[in-house]
Design an enzyme around this catalytic site. Structure first.
Site, PDB file in Angstrom:
ATOM      1  N   ARG A  54       0.850  -1.215   0.000  1.00 18.41           N
ATOM      2  CA  ARG A  54       0.000   0.000   0.000  1.00 18.41           C
ATOM      3  C   ARG A  54       0.872   1.247   0.000  1.00 18.41           C
ATOM      4  NH1 ARG A  54      -4.111   0.136   4.638  1.00 18.41           N
ATOM      5  NH2 ARG A  54      -2.334  -0.625   5.833  1.00 18.41           N
ATOM      6  N   SER A  57       8.354  -5.006   6.002  1.00 19.77           N
ATOM      7  CA  SER A  57       8.085  -6.060   6.990  1.00 19.77           C
ATOM      8  C   SER A  57       8.962  -7.280   6.824  1.00 19.77           C
ATOM      9  CB  SER A  57       6.612  -6.441   6.900  1.00 19.77           C
ATOM     10  OG  SER A  57       5.841  -5.256   6.900  1.00 19.77           O
ATOM     11  N   ASP A 112       6.752  -3.671  10.228  1.00 27.67           N
ATOM     12  CA  ASP A 112       5.295  -3.523  10.385  1.00 27.67           C
ATOM     13  C   ASP A 112       4.865  -3.679  11.838  1.00 27.67           C
ATOM     14  OD1 ASP A 112       4.328  -6.793   9.005  1.00 27.67           O
ATOM     15  OD2 ASP A 112       5.927  -6.187  10.379  1.00 27.67           O
TER      16      ASP A 112
HETATM   17  C1  G6P Z   1      -1.356  -4.688   7.942  1.00 32.13           C
HETATM   18  C2  G6P Z   1      -0.159  -3.772   8.112  1.00 32.13           C
HETATM   19  C3  G6P Z   1       1.043  -4.298   7.386  1.00 32.13           C
HETATM   20  C4  G6P Z   1       1.273  -5.731   7.828  1.00 32.13           C
HETATM   21  C5  G6P Z   1       0.048  -6.540   7.588  1.00 32.13           C
HETATM   22  C6  G6P Z   1       0.245  -7.916   8.086  1.00 32.13           C
HETATM   23  O1  G6P Z   1      -1.855  -4.634   6.674  1.00 32.13           O
HETATM   24  O2  G6P Z   1      -0.453  -2.504   7.600  1.00 32.13           O
HETATM   25  O3  G6P Z   1       2.152  -3.548   7.650  1.00 32.13           O
HETATM   26  O4  G6P Z   1       2.383  -6.252   7.156  1.00 32.13           O
HETATM   27  O5  G6P Z   1      -1.034  -6.007   8.274  1.00 32.13           O
HETATM   28  O6  G6P Z   1      -0.885  -8.633   7.835  1.00 32.13           O
HETATM   29  P1  G6P Z   1      -1.102  -9.451   6.498  1.00 32.13           P
HETATM   30  O7  G6P Z   1      -2.191 -10.397   6.851  1.00 32.13           O
HETATM   31  O8  G6P Z   1      -1.485  -8.504   5.466  1.00 32.13           O
HETATM   32  O9  G6P Z   1       0.177 -10.167   6.238  1.00 32.13           O
HETATM   33  C1  BGC Z   2       9.080 -10.772   8.869  1.00 34.32           C
HETATM   34  C2  BGC Z   2       8.870  -9.686   9.868  1.00 34.32           C
HETATM   35  C3  BGC Z   2       7.460  -9.169   9.792  1.00 34.32           C
HETATM   36  C4  BGC Z   2       6.496 -10.301   9.887  1.00 34.32           C
HETATM   37  C5  BGC Z   2       5.071  -9.875   9.798  1.00 34.32           C
HETATM   38  C6  BGC Z   2       8.017 -11.801   8.992  1.00 34.32           C
HETATM   39  O1  BGC Z   2       8.126 -12.760   7.991  1.00 34.32           O
HETATM   40  O2  BGC Z   2      10.335 -11.370   9.030  1.00 34.32           O
HETATM   41  O3  BGC Z   2       9.749  -8.669   9.664  1.00 34.32           O
HETATM   42  O4  BGC Z   2       7.268  -8.299  10.836  1.00 34.32           O
HETATM   43  O5  BGC Z   2       6.718 -11.252   8.875  1.00 34.32           O
HETATM   44  O6  BGC Z   2       4.780  -9.308   8.604  1.00 34.32           O
END
Ligand code: G6P
Ligand code: BGC
Ligand code: BGC
Length: 960
Positions: free
Chosen positions: A585, A646, A700
């Site tokens: 995003r 992330s 994140d």
């Molecule tokens: C939200 C946060 C992101 C995060 C994500 C993890 O969308 O804004 O920064 O990485 O959650 O959740 P997801 O299920 O999208 O992996």
């Molecule tokens: C990453 C982290 C991140 C997490 C959640 C992991 O695979 O190594 O940096 O915070 O996923 O998105």
């Protein structure tokens, strides 16, 4: 098998249908012929009626009036049929009214026998035949083998056992079992038992059944409201002679239906008329309100014995019925059964004979102690007496009746025997006709439920009334024909009273139980107990300390250079990027005194870009930024930018982050070991006329903590459970060896996804985890993540389903191409399948969309697999959070800690039970921490913007 051709019956014959084989004119016609000869006098003898003997014409009137009461007209039968049908459908809709009181009990038998059932089974029959129980040894040979005759033994149950404490009854049954088995030459290891228990029960499983109320001659204490299978298991245990597994409990009607000879059936109705009476039939599961099924059929035990609609039964109940009921063990109950069941027919005949004797019509107006004592005339007596009404041996017949009546101490007049035979015939005919009305109601129900005008159906019949009163069946058939003309019914007598049928159900139950055992064996490693979770918490704590000290640890504990959570003074417009979750995003975050306003756009990062070259990936990111700026009219503006990245980065500063390794399906080349802020700036550089001021790179988890911290300053932990999983928290700077300074805090990105990469979780890892890890693009890495996060749970479930299919537990052992396809079972299916609002049928719909041919048992098992996998994930996540909050509490030397955790991630947010299980595990493992979980509304992009805002404010202050 007896089939009556429709043309055989003329309508006017219906009402006169009576048990007179060989075309004897109906009883009523006979009555006129009962001339005076039949009635001789005997004055003043004890037990003789004092009032003057009626004159011949009066006595025949009296007999007629008496037997007239047993005449049930076709209209009355139709009314009974309609009323019974009405209450059956009410009960199916779950609206049973005490008035109607047919119970319509689901039996967990979902299909008629496939004939594939095999094995040796012990069958214990209790209740079908009154004061006796039967034990059978049944060998099922499957489709190929020839039919083996069951071996059986009958045991008479002493009356005091039928009326005594329940334990005594079940001990008696267990004793008979071992006596029977003692005599058997077979190998008696791993005995599988099917329990035929012929009383109304609420079944909650094939092997769990609670007795509602005793019927027939039973009234043992301490059994009603209890699970009769457990009572039997306890008794067998007390007996201690054999280890017998009770796999199934079935009603005798079900055993009768299931025992229907393959080839002539399948029978879809089971009808029993023995001491009691009842029927079962295969109902469309979707019509049974208590079951959340929309497909297939389920066998319903009607329990029509308790039908008691006074409106239609009132006119049919005779004074003799009321007298019988008053004297019975269960007055007011089972009124319908008491007009049909073999336990009562003899008594009805006795009451009529006693009445007629006392009115001077029979036996010279003399009764006998035997005639006046309850139960002195049994079903067999009635059979004997009624049966002899055959033209072939009228005299012989009468002589035997004579003898029978003399045994009752009665002086038998010339026509008494014949009159008695008519009484027997009247009682039995009514029973057969009433039974026919009930059966016709079941047939009408089948027509409704299958929306069939014409119904062709096979009815399995069982019980001694059928065996002993052959004419019972013929009256029944004829009456059914009249009441259900659109049903083509074939009656199949059950060959061994249903023992085989019970063995069939037991075979299915044994197979399901074996499947359940295999399911439990495969899911057991996912069921973590308190000690295992506490061990994970302790190991994580130890790894945190080692990581902070820079010692070897699977937790990198990366300093993020975020030293404080927002204090609300942040202001300005910021660009934010959010890469690493389900979506990429780009956000415009406006932070004002009035709060934070976010405008964002989701862009996709195709797998080939995520796994392509680093340049391609970062060029894609810049393309999206430019596209967003254009759409938001920000082109040419160089807003401070916060980059939520992330993935594990060793940060050297707020805007420097060396990517340690990719995770979550990313593997773009030339990035690991690089400063991703540089990679972004280079990509910006490659794109003409774009100016961006990258101020901060945050994980994140940090973005989420900051985002929630903006609302709740106690938020000092960030947790992500989405595609991947990770956590960060505010650590005391003094504990962070990698960063100088002893005071203040620093947010640490734990990168707990890698926890256990050093083998510390191997005790908990299952073969399914190993399968998923080996198939991943980073085998051996992110062990903790691969047991918790959304990218992997679906795959773990898929591997378990593959294993259970290979074991024949699921999908009838048929491996489907679809199920062997990677990532076909999305983690979102777990959230859907486990949602409470979803009925099993919807679970099945999801799985069928996956092209999986499944039964409802399969759907239930898939649900349990999903629950086990997600529960373990949530508990492990909870153990991790408990380790973090306990660390903060001890860092601050606090007795109690109140802290908030900012959470984001699709799995945590969408799974119906995940968040609750995480919180419950934290409460269990960190009872001295009051933890509030705050779901982040705006994702970590806002957090990245706030980190950027703080950095800009600090830079501002540094400049002034
Ligand atoms: C939200 C946060 C992101 C995060 C994500 C993890 O969308 O804004 O920064 O990485 O959650 O959740 P997801 O299920 O999208 O992996
Ligand atoms: C990453 C982290 C991140 C997490 C959640 C992991 O695979 O190594 O940096 O915070 O996923 O998105
Ligand atoms: C019981 C039924 C049973 C029937 C025939 C009735 O009294 O309630 O469960 O099927 O007798 O044995």
């Amino acid at each position: 098998m007896r089939h009556i051709e429709r043309e055989e019956l003329k309508p006017e014959e219906s009402d006169q249908l009576l048990l007179l084989p060989g075309g004897h004119p109906p009883l009523w016609n006979h009555m006129d012929s009962i001339g005076p000869v039949g009635l001789q006098q005997r004055e003043g003898a004890p037990g003789c009626s004092q009032e003057g003997l009626p004159c011949p014409s009066d006595s025949s009137e009296l007999v007629l009036e008496c037997l007239q009461q047993f005449k049930v007209t076709e209209t009355q039968l139709q009314q009974i049929q309609a009323s019974l049908l009405g209450s059956m459908e009410q009960a199916l809709r779950g609206q049973a009214t005490p008035a109607s009181a047919v119970r319509m009990l689901p039996t967990y038998v979902g299909s008629t026998p496939h004939g594939t059932e095999q094995g040796d089974f012990v069958v214990l029959e209790l209740g079908a035949t009154g004061a006796s129980l039967r034990v059978l040894w049944v060998t099922l040979m499957g489709t190929e083998g020839h039919r083996m005759e069951p071996q059986s033994q009958e045991f008479v149950i002493p009356p005091e056992v039928m009326l005594g404490p329940g334990q005594q009854l079940f001990d008696f049954a267990a004793h008979c079992l071992s006596e029977f088995l003692d005599a058997l030459p077979m190998d008696k290891q791993g005995l599988q038992l099917g329990f035929s228990f012929s009383f109304p029960c609420h079944q909650t499983g094939l092997d769990r059944s609670t007795l509602i109320s005793w019927t027939k001659g039973f009234r043992c204490s301490g059994v009603e409201g209890h699970d009769v299978v457990q009572l039997l298991r306890d008794a067998i245990e007390r007996q201690g002679a054999y280890s017998i597994d009770v796999f199934a409990v079935v009603n005798d009607t079900v055993g009768t239906m299931m025992g229907c000879e393959p080839g002539v059936g399948p029978c879809e109705v089971g009808l029993v008329v023995d001491t009691g009476t009842n029927a079962c039939y295969m109902e469309e599961a979707r019509h049974v309100a208590v079951l959340d099924e929309d497909r297939g059929r389920v066998c319903i035990s009607v329990e029509w014995g308790s039908f008691s609609d006074d409106g239609v039964l009132g006119p049919v109940l005779t004074t003799f019925d009321h007298a019988l009921d008053r004297e019975s063990l269960n007055p007011g109950a089972q009124r319908f059964e008491k007009m049909i069941g073999g336990l009562y027919l003899g008594e009805l005949v006795r009451l009529v004979l006693a009445h007629l004797a006392q009115r001077g019509v029979l036996f010279g107006g003399c009764t006998s102690p035997a005639l006046l004592s309850r139960g002195s005339i049994l079903l067999d007596h009635v059979a004997e007496m009624e049966d002899t009404l055959c033209p072939s041996s009228p005299l012989a017949g009468a002589a035997r009746v004579h003898a029978l009546l003399q045994d009752l101490g009665l002086s038998v007049g010339a026509s008494d025997a014949e009159l008695v035979q008519y009484v027997c015939a009247a009682v039995l005919t009514r029973a057969a006709r009433l039974c026919a009305a009930a059966l016709a109601a079941v047939l009408s129900r089948l027509q409704h439920s299958r929306e069939q005008q014409m119904l062709q159906i096979a009815v399995a019949t069982g019980g001694r009334v059928f065996e002993r009163h052959p004419s019972f069946l013929s009256v029944l058939q004829k009456t059914v024909m009249l009441l259900a003309p659109q049903c083509d019914v074939s009656f199949i007598p059950s060959v061994d009273g249903g023992g085989r049928g019970v063995a069939m159900v037991t075979a299915v139950a044994a197979r399901l139980a074996a499947h359940r055992r295999l399911l439990e064996e495969n899911l057991a490693p996912f069921r973590l107990n308190h000690n295992q979770l506490a061990a994970v918490q302790a190991q994580m704590r130890e790894a945190m300390v080692k990581g902070l000290r820079g010692e070897a640890s699977s937790l990198r504990m990366l300093p993020t250079y975020v030293r404080a959570t927002p204090d609300g003074t942040e202001r300005g417009d910021f660009l934010a990027l959010d890469l690493g979750g389900t979506n990429f995003r780009v956000l415009l975050v406006r932070v004002t005194a009035g709060g934070v306003k976010i405008t964002s756009q989701v862009y996709s990062i195709p797998e080939d870009v995520a796994q392509g070259s680093g340049q391609q990936l970062f060029d894609r990111i810049v393309d999206c930024i430019v596209d967003f700026q254009q759409k938001q009219g920000l082109s040419g503006q160089s807003l401070p930018l916060g980059f939520t990245f992330s993935f594990p980065c060793r940060q050297l500063g707020l805007d420097q982050g060396i990517l340690l390794n990719w995770t979550k399906g990313f593997s773009a080349s030339d990035c690991e070991g690089q400063d991703v802020v540089c990679l972004l700036r280079e990509a910006i550089g490659r794109r003409q006329a774009v100016e961006l001021n990258v101020v901060a790179i945050v994980n994140d988890t940090v973005g989420t903590m900051m985002s929630c911290g903006y609302e709740d300053p106690r938020c000092e932990v960030g947790l992500i459970v989405g595609t991947g999983t990770n956590a960060c928290y505010m650590e005391e700077l003094r504990n962070v060896a990698a960063v100088a300074g002893d005071s203040g805090h620093m947010c640490i990105n734990m990168e707990w996804g890698a926890f256990g990469d050093d083998g510390s979780l191997d005790l908990l890892r299952t073969c399914f985890d190993a399968n998923v890890d080996q198939a991943s693009i980073n085998p051996g890495k992110q062990s903790f993540e691969k047991m918790i996060s959304g990218m992997y749970l679906g795959e773990i479930v898929r591997h378990i389903l593959l294993r259970l299919t290979s074991l024949g537990v699921l999908f009838r052992g048929q491996q489907t191409q679809r199920l062997q396809t990677r990532d076909i079972f999305k983690t979102k299916f777990l959230s859907e399948i486990e949602s409470d609002s979803l009925a099993l049928r919807q679970v099945r719909a999801i799985l069928e969309d996956l092209g999986l041919p499944l039964t409802s048992d399969d759907a239930l098992m898939v649900l349990e697999v999903c629950q086990a996998v997600s529960q373990r994930a949530a508990q492990l996540c909870g153990a991790g959070v408990a380790a973090v909050v306990e660390k903060i509490r001890e860092n601050r030397g606090l007795e109690e800690l109140t802290v908030s955790v900012g959470v984001d991630g699709t799995l945590y947010k969408l799974h119906p039970h995940f968040s609750g299980l995480v919180a419950a595990t934290v409460r269990e493992l960190a009872p001295r921490c009051a933890v509030t979980f705050l779901q982040s509304e705006d994702g970590s992009g806002k957090g990245a913007a706030l980190v950027t805002a703080v950095a800009c404010r600090l830079a501002q202050m540094a400049r002034v």
